[in-house]
Write a protein that holds these residues in place. Structure first.
Motif, PDB file in Angstrom:
ATOM      1  N   GLY A  36       0.795  -1.232   0.000  1.00 38.64           N
ATOM      2  CA  GLY A  36       0.000   0.000   0.000  1.00 38.64           C
ATOM      3  C   GLY A  36       0.823   1.276   0.000  1.00 38.64           C
ATOM      4  N   ILE A  37       2.170   1.146  -0.017  1.00 38.45           N
ATOM      5  CA  ILE A  37       3.000   2.354   0.064  1.00 38.45           C
ATOM      6  C   ILE A  37       2.819   3.258  -1.156  1.00 38.45           C
ATOM      7  CG2 ILE A  37       5.039   1.216  -0.935  1.00 38.45           C
ATOM      8  CD1 ILE A  37       6.765   2.974   0.898  1.00 38.45           C
ATOM      9  N   THR A  38       2.610   2.651  -2.333  1.00 35.54           N
ATOM     10  CA  THR A  38       2.450   3.476  -3.540  1.00 35.54           C
ATOM     11  C   THR A  38       1.209   4.348  -3.429  1.00 35.54           C
ATOM     12  OG1 THR A  38       3.595   1.854  -4.924  1.00 35.54           O
ATOM     13  CG2 THR A  38       2.133   3.421  -6.037  1.00 35.54           C
ATOM     14  N   GLU A  39       0.121   3.760  -2.973  1.00 32.36           N
ATOM     15  CA  GLU A  39      -1.118   4.527  -2.839  1.00 32.36           C
ATOM     16  C   GLU A  39      -0.959   5.629  -1.788  1.00 32.36           C
ATOM     17  OE1 GLU A  39      -1.717   0.852  -4.829  1.00 32.36           O
ATOM     18  OE2 GLU A  39      -0.900   1.217  -2.813  1.00 32.36           O
ATOM     19  N   ARG A  40      -0.283   5.273  -0.691  1.00 29.03           N
ATOM     20  CA  ARG A  40      -0.085   6.261   0.375  1.00 29.03           C
ATOM     21  C   ARG A  40       0.739   7.453  -0.120  1.00 29.03           C
ATOM     22  NH1 ARG A  40       0.823   5.935   6.391  1.00 29.03           N
ATOM     23  NH2 ARG A  40       2.120   7.759   6.903  1.00 29.03           N
ATOM     24  N   GLN A  41       1.864   7.175  -0.778  1.00 27.37           N
ATOM     25  CA  GLN A  41       2.733   8.256  -1.227  1.00 27.37           C
ATOM     26  C   GLN A  41       2.137   9.021  -2.412  1.00 27.37           C
ATOM     27  OE1 GLN A  41       4.047   7.950   1.644  1.00 27.37           O
ATOM     28  NE2 GLN A  41       6.079   8.617   0.924  1.00 27.37           N
ATOM     29  N   SER A  42       1.341   8.339  -3.194  1.00 28.63           N
ATOM     30  CA  SER A  42       0.615   9.036  -4.264  1.00 28.63           C
ATOM     31  C   SER A  42      -0.361  10.052  -3.673  1.00 28.63           C
ATOM     32  CB  SER A  42      -0.134   8.030  -5.136  1.00 28.63           C
ATOM     33  OG  SER A  42      -0.862   8.679  -6.154  1.00 28.63           O
ATOM     34  N   GLY A  43      -1.001   9.682  -2.564  1.00 25.66           N
ATOM     35  CA  GLY A  43      -1.875  10.616  -1.871  1.00 25.66           C
ATOM     36  C   GLY A  43      -1.109  11.802  -1.316  1.00 25.66           C
ATOM     37  N   TYR A  44       0.102  11.541  -0.835  1.00 20.70           N
ATOM     38  CA  TYR A  44       0.973  12.611  -0.341  1.00 20.70           C
ATOM     39  C   TYR A  44       1.279  13.606  -1.467  1.00 20.70           C
ATOM     40  CZ  TYR A  44       5.763  14.379   0.692  1.00 20.70           C
ATOM     41  OH  TYR A  44       6.894  15.120   0.847  1.00 20.70           O
ATOM     42  N   ALA A  45       1.566  13.100  -2.652  1.00 18.68           N
ATOM     43  CA  ALA A  45       1.842  13.981  -3.798  1.00 18.68           C
ATOM     44  C   ALA A  45       0.630  14.849  -4.116  1.00 18.68           C
ATOM     45  CB  ALA A  45       2.242  13.148  -5.012  1.00 18.68           C
ATOM     46  N   ARG A  46      -0.552  14.257  -4.058  1.00 19.56           N
ATOM     47  CA  ARG A  46      -1.771  15.050  -4.334  1.00 19.56           C
ATOM     48  C   ARG A  46      -1.998  16.095  -3.247  1.00 19.56           C
ATOM     49  NH1 ARG A  46      -3.517   9.913  -5.959  1.00 19.56           N
ATOM     50  NH2 ARG A  46      -4.545   9.563  -3.961  1.00 19.56           N
ATOM     51  N   GLU A  47      -1.673  15.745  -1.999  1.00 21.89           N
ATOM     52  CA  GLU A  47      -1.795  16.735  -0.915  1.00 21.89           C
ATOM     53  C   GLU A  47      -0.884  17.937  -1.158  1.00 21.89           C
ATOM     54  OE1 GLU A  47      -2.021  15.635   3.356  1.00 21.89           O
ATOM     55  OE2 GLU A  47      -1.729  13.592   2.599  1.00 21.89           O
ATOM     56  N   ILE A  48       0.329  17.673  -1.638  1.00 21.62           N
ATOM     57  CA  ILE A  48       1.250  18.772  -1.933  1.00 21.62           C
ATOM     58  C   ILE A  48       0.642  19.696  -2.984  1.00 21.62           C
ATOM     59  CG2 ILE A  48       3.509  19.356  -2.898  1.00 21.62           C
ATOM     60  CD1 ILE A  48       4.461  16.584  -1.831  1.00 21.62           C
ATOM     61  N   ALA A  49       0.123  19.113  -4.059  1.00 25.57           N
ATOM     62  CA  ALA A  49      -0.471  19.919  -5.122  1.00 25.57           C
ATOM     63  C   ALA A  49      -1.679  20.696  -4.626  1.00 25.57           C
ATOM     64  CB  ALA A  49      -0.857  19.021  -6.295  1.00 25.57           C
ATOM     65  N   ASP A  50      -2.500  20.055  -3.804  1.00 18.09           N
ATOM     66  CA  ASP A  50      -3.675  20.755  -3.270  1.00 18.09           C
ATOM     67  C   ASP A  50      -3.256  21.945  -2.410  1.00 18.09           C
ATOM     68  OD1 ASP A  50      -5.330  18.952  -4.536  1.00 18.09           O
ATOM     69  OD2 ASP A  50      -5.708  17.739  -2.744  1.00 18.09           O
ATOM     70  N   ARG A  51      -2.209  21.749  -1.615  1.00 14.29           N
ATOM     71  CA  ARG A  51      -1.766  22.837  -0.736  1.00 14.29           C
ATOM     72  C   ARG A  51      -1.197  24.009  -1.548  1.00 14.29           C
ATOM     73  NH1 ARG A  51      -1.409  23.004   4.619  1.00 14.29           N
ATOM     74  NH2 ARG A  51      -0.061  24.580   5.590  1.00 14.29           N
ATOM     75  N   LEU A  52      -0.675  23.699  -2.719  1.00 17.55           N
ATOM     76  CA  LEU A  52      -0.071  24.726  -3.573  1.00 17.55           C
ATOM     77  C   LEU A  52      -0.994  25.150  -4.704  1.00 17.55           C
ATOM     78  CD1 LEU A  52       3.522  23.186  -3.834  1.00 17.55           C
ATOM     79  CD2 LEU A  52       2.817  25.109  -2.392  1.00 17.55           C
ATOM     80  N   ALA A  53      -2.285  24.920  -4.546  1.00 18.56           N
ATOM     81  CA  ALA A  53      -3.225  25.210  -5.627  1.00 18.56           C
ATOM     82  C   ALA A  53      -3.277  26.693  -5.979  1.00 18.56           C
ATOM     83  CB  ALA A  53      -4.625  24.713  -5.248  1.00 18.56           C
ATOM     84  N   ASP A  54      -3.011  27.559  -5.012  1.00 13.35           N
ATOM     85  CA  ASP A  54      -3.009  28.995  -5.308  1.00 13.35           C
ATOM     86  C   ASP A  54      -1.766  29.431  -6.064  1.00 13.35           C
ATOM     87  OD1 ASP A  54      -5.440  29.294  -4.036  1.00 13.35           O
ATOM     88  OD2 ASP A  54      -4.562  29.919  -2.122  1.00 13.35           O
ATOM     89  N   VAL A  55      -0.738  28.607  -6.019  1.00 20.36           N
ATOM     90  CA  VAL A  55       0.539  28.951  -6.646  1.00 20.36           C
ATOM     91  C   VAL A  55       0.542  28.619  -8.129  1.00 20.36           C
ATOM     92  CG1 VAL A  55       2.977  28.282  -6.716  1.00 20.36           C
ATOM     93  CG2 VAL A  55       1.854  28.753  -4.524  1.00 20.36           C
ATOM     94  N   ALA A  56      -0.060  27.482  -8.500  1.00 28.82           N
ATOM     95  CA  ALA A  56       0.015  27.003  -9.883  1.00 28.82           C
ATOM     96  C   ALA A  56      -1.126  26.049 -10.162  1.00 28.82           C
ATOM     97  CB  ALA A  56       1.360  26.308 -10.128  1.00 28.82           C
ATOM     98  N   ASP A  57      -1.327  25.778 -11.435  1.00 26.58           N
ATOM     99  CA  ASP A  57      -2.209  24.695 -11.862  1.00 26.58           C
ATOM    100  C   ASP A  57      -1.337  23.447 -12.003  1.00 26.58           C
ATOM    101  OD1 ASP A  57      -4.527  26.223 -11.968  1.00 26.58           O
ATOM    102  OD2 ASP A  57      -4.127  26.885 -14.014  1.00 26.58           O
ATOM    103  N   TRP A  58      -1.681  22.409 -11.243  1.00 24.72           N
ATOM    104  CA  TRP A  58      -0.814  21.248 -11.121  1.00 24.72           C
ATOM    105  C   TRP A  58      -1.306  20.059 -11.930  1.00 24.72           C
ATOM    106  CZ3 TRP A  58       3.795  21.539  -8.640  1.00 24.72           C
ATOM    107  CH2 TRP A  58       3.988  22.674  -7.850  1.00 24.72           C
ATOM    108  N   THR A  59      -0.383  19.381 -12.566  1.00 24.48           N
ATOM    109  CA  THR A  59      -0.624  18.077 -13.172  1.00 24.48           C
ATOM    110  C   THR A  59       0.218  17.075 -12.386  1.00 24.48           C
ATOM    111  OG1 THR A  59      -1.023  19.006 -15.367  1.00 24.48           O
ATOM    112  CG2 THR A  59      -0.431  16.675 -15.254  1.00 24.48           C
ATOM    113  N   VAL A  60      -0.444  16.217 -11.613  1.00 20.41           N
ATOM    114  CA  VAL A  60       0.280  15.261 -10.762  1.00 20.41           C
ATOM    115  C   VAL A  60       0.416  13.949 -11.521  1.00 20.41           C
ATOM    116  CG1 VAL A  60       0.322  14.052  -8.553  1.00 20.41           C
ATOM    117  CG2 VAL A  60      -0.657  16.363  -8.703  1.00 20.41           C
TER     118      VAL A  60
END
Length: 477
Positions: A36-60
């Motif tokens: 399950g580590i891939t799913e967990r870390q993939s979620g972490y990547a999406r959290e980073i993009a969500d937190r930076l949503a005001d900075v840029a439009d992200w393609t994860v």
């Protein structure tokens, strides 16, 4: 004939958000250790993009674990027309899997040296160690890019910290500006000023190294275009100016119409031929024999709409004003006119071209009748305003020969100085933080040319990141 050029509007051209891809790197080894580590870390990547949503439009992108995955995701980023790529080591990932990718990549790269948790605690087990072990993958990946002699930016921080978002924002804006430069076309109407050495550049080297392409436009195209502008568009532009500016009653109807026709014709050429920056040299206009006056007011309003501009055929300055728009906003073309030692400042101005969006807020921007002998033509309508007091930054691009370029930057302050009532062009007094003497010693020693872009605010660090990401030498004076 209907013109393709839009009439100037109050809003100008809003900057779009940077478009950034997030490339998350892992390796398959950990799938067996920690299901399950891939799913967990993939979620972490999406959290980073969500937190930076005001900075840029992200393609994860999906987490990559081998060379094939990484190269495929990078192709997807390139095909999506992104401005840059932020690399995050979701776990340790060996760099040899991405070494060729980064050797060939031409998108600006940010290596974000971050991890899911900001603190090591007594509760950590081997799984927590694995989730948070990106640091040595970042070292491996950075080493690969250094060996490939590729420029990249690095940010080490807690990804939830406001400072991290601020630094990513700075890099993302620089990526947007660099990407815009790679497709920039600069149109020179006529030719560049004879014998002016600091504006000269090897056009092929500029195109290869940084992207801006220089081409030349026959003044006759501008003359014919000005005749073809529909009267309704001329009337609309004049009405807009009447509503937006303080218009000099001494301006004649002929002066207003000439100016409006030239502005609309210039913009139509820029739009149809894909130019986002341009220059009109006064001798090229004056010697043509068909024009009655110089298009000075046109340069001011087109800069206010987001176009780059450089006088006297200066393509480097035009490209810098456009980069100033893309990196910071409200790029303004100017030059150093004279030093004022008692106030430790420099009088900044030019013949009449200036982005009126940097005007001070407590005085109206005036559109004036003005006698001007340069070009041996009739009076050109000119915008007159004083620069907004407060922090400001000057920047210029130096061609060092071949594909080597240097960017010279000075931070300082536009003074709330007394008016200079005899000046009939945009102006302000810039006091460098380092003082006139040290600033000018450094500027001249670095080869800084006499045309600059000015932006409101302190932005040396923005330009520094822009340089690091594009391989330009940075000098602050």
């Amino acid at each position: 004939m209907t013109s393709a050029a839009p009439v100037a509007t109050e809003s100008g051209v809003p900057l779009r958000k940077p478009r950034i891809g997030l490339l998350g790197i892992m390796q398959a080894l950990y799938d067996h250790m920690i299901p399950g580590i891939t799913e967990r870390q993939s979620g972490y990547a999406r959290e980073i993009a969500d937190r930076l949503a005001d900075v840029a439009d992200w393609t994860v992108g999906r987490p990559v674990k081998d060379r094939t995955d990484a190269e495929e995701v990078m192709r997807e980023f390139v095909n999506a027309d992104l401005d840059g790529v932020m690399v995050v080591l979701l776990t340790y990932g060996p760099a040899m899997r991405v070494a060729r990718l980064f050797n060939e990549n031409r998108l600006p790269v940010l290596l974000a040296n971050i991890q899911p948790e900001p603190q090591v605690t007594a509760a950590w087990d081997m799984a927590d160690m694995t989730y948070n072990q990106g640091i040595h993958g970042a070292q491996d990946t950075a080493n690969a890019m250094v060996r490939a002699d590729r420029s990249f930016e690095v940010i080490t921080d807690d990804w939830r910290a406001p400072e991290f978002a601020e630094r990513v924002d700075r890099w993302a804006r620089s990526a947007r500006a660099i990407t815009a430069w790679k497709s920039l076309k600069v149109g020179i109407f006529g030719y560049a000023m004879n014998d002016m050495g600091d504006i000269r550049v090897d056009e092929n080297a500029l195109l290869r190294a940084l992207g801006p392409e220089i081409s030349f436009v026959a003044p006759g195209d501008l003359y014919r275009g000005s005749l073809e502008v529909p009267g309704a568009e001329v009337d609309a532009l004049i009405a807009w100016e009447n509503a937006r500016f303080e218009v000099d009653p001494d301006l004649t109807a002929a002066e207003r119409e000439d100016h409006a026709r030239m502005q609309l014709a210039i913009e139509k050429i820029l739009v149809e031929r894909g130019y986002r920056a341009y220059s009109t040299h006064f001798d090229a206009i004056g010697e043509d024999g068909r024009f009655r006056r110089l298009p000075l007011a046109a340069a001011s309003s087109l800069m206010a709409k987001g176009y780059g501009y450089g006088a006297e055929g200066d393509a480097l300055a035009a490209a810098m004003v456009y980069a100033g728009h893309q990196l910071i906003g409200e790029g303004h073309f100017t030059e150093m006119y004279a030093m004022d030692f008692p106030s430790d400042s420099i009088l900044m101005s030019h013949m009449g071209e200036g982005n009126w969006r940097v005007a001070r807020d407590d005085e109206p921007v005036r559109l004036i009748h003005r006698e001007l002998g340069i070009g041996r033509l009739e009076a050109p309508p000119t915008f007159l305003f004083r620069y907004r007091p407060g922090p400001a930054t000057l920047a210029c691009l130096v061609s060092l020969g071949g594909e080597r370029f240097r960017l010279v930057v000075a931070e300082g302050e536009v003074l709330d100085a007394a008016p200079l009532p005899q000046l009939e062009m945009p102006y302000g007094q810039f006091r460098p933080d380092s003082g006139v003497r040290a600033c000018m010693d450094g500027w001249l020693a670095a080869g800084g040319p006499h045309h600059q872009v000015l932006n409101v605010g302190r932005h040396a660090e923005d330009w520094r990141v822009f340089c690091r990401s594009s391989g330009i030498e940075f000098v602050q004076v």
